[in-house]
Enzyme design. Structure first.
Site, PDB file in Angstrom:
ATOM      1  N   GLY A 192      46.242  18.695  19.934  1.00 57.54           N
ATOM      2  CA  GLY A 192      45.580  18.294  21.180  1.00 57.54           C
ATOM      3  C   GLY A 192      44.064  18.350  21.065  1.00 57.54           C
ATOM      4  O   GLY A 192      43.524  19.091  20.245  1.00 57.54           O
ATOM      5  N   ARG A 195      49.672  14.062  16.894  1.00 57.09           N
ATOM      6  CA  ARG A 195      50.781  15.013  16.807  1.00 57.09           C
ATOM      7  C   ARG A 195      51.807  14.392  15.861  1.00 57.09           C
ATOM      8  O   ARG A 195      51.868  13.181  15.695  1.00 57.09           O
ATOM      9  CB  ARG A 195      51.382  15.271  18.182  1.00 57.09           C
ATOM     10  CG  ARG A 195      50.361  15.885  19.154  1.00 57.09           C
ATOM     11  CD  ARG A 195      51.047  16.554  20.323  1.00 57.09           C
ATOM     12  NE  ARG A 195      50.084  16.973  21.344  1.00 57.09           N
ATOM     13  CZ  ARG A 195      49.475  18.148  21.360  1.00 57.09           C
ATOM     14  NH1 ARG A 195      49.701  19.039  20.411  1.00 57.09           N
ATOM     15  NH2 ARG A 195      48.634  18.451  22.334  1.00 57.09           N
ATOM     16  N   GLY A 231      45.511  23.828  16.058  1.00 51.79           N
ATOM     17  CA  GLY A 231      46.112  24.956  16.754  1.00 51.79           C
ATOM     18  C   GLY A 231      47.284  25.570  16.010  1.00 51.79           C
ATOM     19  O   GLY A 231      47.365  25.500  14.778  1.00 51.79           O
ATOM     20  N   ASP A 256      44.133  26.396  24.895  1.00 47.99           N
ATOM     21  CA  ASP A 256      45.093  27.362  25.436  1.00 47.99           C
ATOM     22  C   ASP A 256      44.783  28.801  25.023  1.00 47.99           C
ATOM     23  O   ASP A 256      45.300  29.737  25.611  1.00 47.99           O
ATOM     24  CB  ASP A 256      46.519  27.022  24.973  1.00 47.99           C
ATOM     25  CG  ASP A 256      47.075  25.800  25.682  1.00 47.99           C
ATOM     26  OD1 ASP A 256      46.353  25.209  26.499  1.00 47.99           O
ATOM     27  OD2 ASP A 256      48.242  25.435  25.409  1.00 47.99           O
ATOM     28  N   TYR A 294      43.527  17.039  31.891  1.00 44.56           N
ATOM     29  CA  TYR A 294      42.749  16.428  30.809  1.00 44.56           C
ATOM     30  C   TYR A 294      41.245  16.511  31.053  1.00 44.56           C
ATOM     31  O   TYR A 294      40.468  16.435  30.109  1.00 44.56           O
ATOM     32  CB  TYR A 294      43.202  14.979  30.584  1.00 44.56           C
ATOM     33  CG  TYR A 294      44.612  14.914  30.051  1.00 44.56           C
ATOM     34  CD1 TYR A 294      44.879  15.198  28.716  1.00 44.56           C
ATOM     35  CD2 TYR A 294      45.690  14.627  30.882  1.00 44.56           C
ATOM     36  CE1 TYR A 294      46.171  15.193  28.223  1.00 44.56           C
ATOM     37  CE2 TYR A 294      46.989  14.622  30.404  1.00 44.56           C
ATOM     38  CZ  TYR A 294      47.230  14.906  29.074  1.00 44.56           C
ATOM     39  OH  TYR A 294      48.511  14.909  28.587  1.00 44.56           O
ATOM     40  N   ARG A 323      39.637  19.321  29.028  1.00 49.61           N
ATOM     41  CA  ARG A 323      39.549  19.360  27.562  1.00 49.61           C
ATOM     42  C   ARG A 323      38.834  18.149  26.959  1.00 49.61           C
ATOM     43  O   ARG A 323      38.546  18.143  25.760  1.00 49.61           O
ATOM     44  CB  ARG A 323      40.931  19.561  26.930  1.00 49.61           C
ATOM     45  CG  ARG A 323      41.830  18.365  26.981  1.00 49.61           C
ATOM     46  CD  ARG A 323      43.113  18.601  26.199  1.00 49.61           C
ATOM     47  NE  ARG A 323      43.713  17.341  25.829  1.00 49.61           N
ATOM     48  CZ  ARG A 323      44.912  17.179  25.332  1.00 49.61           C
ATOM     49  NH1 ARG A 323      45.681  18.234  25.134  1.00 49.61           N
ATOM     50  NH2 ARG A 323      45.360  16.001  25.019  1.00 49.61           N
TER      51      ARG A 323
HETATM   52  N1  LIG Z   1      56.115  23.995  11.681  1.00 51.95           N
HETATM   53  C1  LIG Z   1      55.285  23.025  11.279  1.00 51.95           C
HETATM   54  N2  LIG Z   1      55.206  22.697   9.974  1.00 51.95           N
HETATM   55  C2  LIG Z   1      54.375  21.728   9.554  1.00 51.95           C
HETATM   56  N3  LIG Z   1      53.588  21.019  10.370  1.00 51.95           N
HETATM   57  C3  LIG Z   1      53.619  21.283  11.677  1.00 51.95           C
HETATM   58  C4  LIG Z   1      54.466  22.290  12.208  1.00 51.95           C
HETATM   59  N4  LIG Z   1      54.307  22.320  13.546  1.00 51.95           N
HETATM   60  C5  LIG Z   1      53.393  21.368  13.837  1.00 51.95           C
HETATM   61  N5  LIG Z   1      52.986  20.747  12.707  1.00 51.95           N
HETATM   62  C6  LIG Z   1      52.020  19.651  12.621  1.00 51.95           C
HETATM   63  O1  LIG Z   1      50.733  20.098  13.003  1.00 51.95           O
HETATM   64  C7  LIG Z   1      50.057  19.081  13.727  1.00 51.95           C
HETATM   65  C8  LIG Z   1      49.542  19.623  15.023  1.00 51.95           C
HETATM   66  O2  LIG Z   1      50.561  20.305  15.744  1.00 51.95           O
HETATM   67  P1  LIG Z   1      50.580  20.354  17.326  1.00 51.95           P
HETATM   68  O3  LIG Z   1      51.625  21.309  17.732  1.00 51.95           O
HETATM   69  O4  LIG Z   1      50.676  18.982  17.854  1.00 51.95           O
HETATM   70  O5  LIG Z   1      49.121  20.838  17.740  1.00 51.95           O
HETATM   71  P2  LIG Z   1      48.370  22.217  17.536  1.00 51.95           P
HETATM   72  O6  LIG Z   1      48.103  22.393  16.108  1.00 51.95           O
HETATM   73  O7  LIG Z   1      47.152  22.022  18.313  1.00 51.95           O
HETATM   74  O8  LIG Z   1      49.267  23.281  18.081  1.00 51.95           O
HETATM   75  C9  LIG Z   1      51.023  17.924  13.901  1.00 51.95           C
HETATM   76  O9  LIG Z   1      50.692  16.913  12.995  1.00 51.95           O
HETATM   77  C10 LIG Z   1      52.367  18.541  13.590  1.00 51.95           C
HETATM   78  O10 LIG Z   1      53.273  17.620  13.001  1.00 51.95           O
HETATM   79  O1  LIG Z   2      49.230  15.536  26.372  1.00 55.14           O
HETATM   80  P1  LIG Z   2      49.075  16.201  25.062  1.00 55.14           P
HETATM   81  O2  LIG Z   2      48.052  15.591  24.191  1.00 55.14           O
HETATM   82  O3  LIG Z   2      50.374  16.387  24.360  1.00 55.14           O
HETATM   83  O4  LIG Z   2      48.502  17.651  25.331  1.00 55.14           O
HETATM   84  C1  LIG Z   2      49.040  18.561  26.223  1.00 55.14           C
HETATM   85  C2  LIG Z   2      48.942  19.946  25.662  1.00 55.14           C
HETATM   86  O5  LIG Z   2      47.772  20.172  24.914  1.00 55.14           O
HETATM   87  C3  LIG Z   2      47.245  21.453  25.177  1.00 55.14           C
HETATM   88  O6  LIG Z   2      46.033  21.298  25.873  1.00 55.14           O
HETATM   89  C4  LIG Z   2      46.899  22.226  23.960  1.00 55.14           C
HETATM   90  O7  LIG Z   2      47.838  22.100  22.985  1.00 55.14           O
HETATM   91  P2  LIG Z   2      47.504  22.362  21.458  1.00 55.14           P
HETATM   92  O8  LIG Z   2      46.152  23.000  21.367  1.00 55.14           O
HETATM   93  O9  LIG Z   2      48.555  23.292  20.979  1.00 55.14           O
HETATM   94  O10 LIG Z   2      47.501  21.050  20.803  1.00 55.14           O
HETATM   95  C5  LIG Z   2      48.302  22.132  26.048  1.00 55.14           C
HETATM   96  O11 LIG Z   2      47.777  23.006  26.975  1.00 55.14           O
HETATM   97  C6  LIG Z   2      48.976  20.969  26.699  1.00 55.14           C
HETATM   98  O12 LIG Z   2      50.294  21.252  27.033  1.00 55.14           O
HETATM   99 MG   LIG Z   3      49.862  24.133  19.883  1.00 58.15          MG
END
Ligand SMILES: Nc1ncnc2c1ncn2[C@@H]1O[C@H](COP(=O)(O)OP(=O)(O)O)[C@@H](O)[C@H]1O
Ligand SMILES: O=P(O)(O)OC[C@H]1O[C@](O)(COP(=O)(O)O)[C@@H](O)[C@@H]1O
Ligand SMILES: [Mg+2]
Length: 507
Positions: free
Chosen positions: A120, A184, A209, A240, A404, A407
């Site tokens: 995000g 994502r 994240g 977050d 939104y 952020r």
């Molecule tokens: N368990 C995991 N193993 C490998 N890659 C992951 C895993 N979980 C998430 N990712 C990858 O990390 C990236 C970001 O994850 P996401 O959950 O969307 O956001 P954030 O890192 O902000 O929490 C995405 O490209 C996702 O596919």
């Molecule tokens: O609409 P999107 O891009 O999936 O983002 C929503 C989510 O992103 C966040 O702002 C932050 O998520 P991450 O930092 O884990 O990507 C959450 O609070 C919210 O649920």
């Molecule tokens: Mg996350």
């Protein structure tokens, strides 16, 4: 008469608890950097070393450099009476202090760095990119720095990588969003490491994240397995604030300020009408830090709901009674709810247990608690307060969802400065030859935390000890919803982050 109270003056303090909470806290260092990344290395060195250009070009004083043994204690609350004898066997958990090293492991002249932003959006993403580039190029003299577009999937199209230099990134710190782009999903360990190897990258800077961190840990494992010499550094990002252990994540403060603006607007609307109720939903999937901090900052909130605390609507001690009392007392009330709060209540109402919908990264898509709550409160409070005012007013509800808005904005000054520290220290860590580390501030000191220490853990609001949550409960006067729990550790045995968080172990 005042009696001075002090800790025993000759007591040597050690932090309590050994390292069992964090597991193995040692860092990986690239043991041998071969000619691909420099041929001036002294072959006899276990860790090949080059003089840090900072000491030569910039002639900075030696006191600006960090020693190998400098460490940051993970736990700083101690019981002086129990810890005055240091037990040699029980090493206190500590992390390597961040900062530049006198000797570095890679030759800057032949180093090649890649930077990627994932997950995000978050205020400050561009500042981190800017400062990584600035530090690499200005301080170390690295020529080849690339921005990988659109998150992890961008590794698969190296032809789209963007060369970054001082001119390109000059104004990045004033921009919201991610100039490199984020995404994502699209994660593939093998494809990423293939691409890094093919492009001769020896430093990877990953900004993301909790999901990103899990991905980065796998990349570093794969790099190690293949015997490659690539340093993988993570700069944790998320509004977050759910990354464990670190004092706060960048962008969080900016998001809180923006959320506070929305709360103030909700308060103005609530004050403008008889029995006015403002409901504001803010982001926070599993951790309610934005809600908690913005509520505290505004001081106009009557009820703050977060994922960490279960609540109920009706009956004694429920939120309907609390808000009804507030509306009668003040003629207005304001509610702040984090998006992950009350999901169990919505699920309980649904007739069938549906399959969980997830986003491309596997994050569970949440129900809209803000809208649900506003609807419930409208009927419940409408019934309760009917005929209780002079003019027979009904409750006037305004629902505001600034999700939104909080952020997409550029980082505030404090976040800009924090991003700068983090980015520069990530570069210093990579040049120290370290890999699979996260750079972050722990107990106000920036350090390198092994990535594996942070995966499968989450920063959540500490509601079990005296922390910021206590102020929320007292400031709002809301029901506590907590019961006494017998097996809670005393505060000194745990690590509470500056933002009022505690480390939660995930299954
Ligand atoms: N368990 C995991 N193993 C490998 N890659 C992951 C895993 N979980 C998430 N990712 C990858 O990390 C990236 C970001 O994850 P996401 O959950 O969307 O956001 P954030 O890192 O902000 O929490 C995405 O490209 C996702 O596919
Ligand atoms: O609409 P999107 O891009 O999936 O983002 C929503 C989510 O992103 C966040 O702002 C932050 O998520 P991450 O930092 O884990 O990507 C959450 O609070 C919210 O649920
Ligand atoms: Mg996350």
């Amino acid at each position: 008469f005042l009696t001075p109270v002090q800790i025993p003056s000759k007591t040597k303090l050690s932090t309590r608890g050994g390292d069992d909470d964090f597991g193995d806290v040692s860092l990986w260092r690239i043991e041998k950097v071969d000619k691909v990344f420099g041929d001036n290395a002294d072959d006899d060195d276990v860790v090949p070393s080059y003089p840090n250009p900072l000491s030569q070009k910039a002639r900075i004083p030696s006191s600006w450099f960090v020693d190998e043994d400098d460490a940051v204690a993970a736990k700083v609350n101690v019981d002086v009476h129990q810890t005055c004898i240091i037990d040699e066997e029980a090493a206190a958990p500590a992390f390597m202090l961040a900062g530049p090293r006198m000797e570095i492991a890679f030759d800057p002249e032949v180093s090649r760095a890649a930077i990627v932003t994932c997950g995000g959006l978050c205020p400050g993403l561009n500042t981190v990119v800017r400062e990584v580039v600035m530090c690499l190029r200005r301080q170390y003299g690295v020529e080849n720095v690339y921005g990988v577009p659109e998150g992890y999937r961008g590794f698969q199209s190296p032809e789209d990588w963007r060369p970054l230099d001082e001119t390109v990134v000059a104004n990045f710190h004033n921009l919201g969003g991610s100039v490199l782009g984020s995404s994502r999903g699209g994660y593939d360990t093998k494809a990423i490491v293939d691409s890094l190897a093919a492009q001769n990258i020896n430093m990877l800077f990953v900004i993301g994240g909790d999901g990103t961190l899990r991905g980065a840990a796998k990349i570093a494992e794969e790099v190690k397995k293949r015997g490659l010499q690539i340093s993988v550094a993570v700069i944790p990002k998320t509004i977050d604030n759910d990354i464990p252990l670190v004092d706060r994540t960048f962008g969080f403060e900016t998001a809180v300020e923006a959320a506070r603006d929305a709360i103030n607007v909700a308060n103005v609307e609530a004050e403008g009408f008889p029995l006015g109720l403002g409901v504001v939903k803010v982001m926070g999937r599993n951790s309610g830090f934005i809600a908690m901090h913005a509520a505290l900052g505004s001081r106009v909130v009557d009820l703050c709901l977060v994922p960490e605390v279960d609540f109920y609507l009706d009956g004694p001690g429920g939120i309907v009674d609390h808000l009804a009392a507030r509306l009668l007392e003040n003629n207005k009330a304001v509610v702040v709810v984090a998006e992950g709060a009350g999901q169990d209540l919505i699920a309980a109402e649904q007739e069938e247990e549906g399959e969980q919908v997830t986003d491309l990264s596997g994050n569970v898509m949440l129900e809209d608690i803000g809208r649900w709550l506003a609807d419930k409160l409208k009927t419940r409070l409408g019934d309760k307060l009917q005929n209780q005012t002079k003019h027979g007013d009904s409750v006037s509800i305004k629902y505001i969802d600034p999700s939104y808005m909080v952020r997409g904005v550029p980082p505030n000054t404090a976040d800009n400065v924090y991003c700068t520290h983090l980015a520069h220290n990530a570069v210093h860590g990579a040049f120290a030859g370290l890999t699979s580390f996260v750079v972050g501030s722990v107990n106000t000191r920036e350090c390198f935390v092994p990535t594996r220490v942070l995966v499968n853990k989450r920063n959540v609001i500490d509601t079990e000890h005296q922390s910021l949550w206590e102020y929320v409960v007292f400031d709002t006067g809301q029901p506590c919803f907590q019961t006494e729990s017998d097996d809670v550790d005393r505060r000194k045995d745990i690590t509470i982050s500056a933002s009022g968080g505690v480390v939660l172990e995930l299954e």
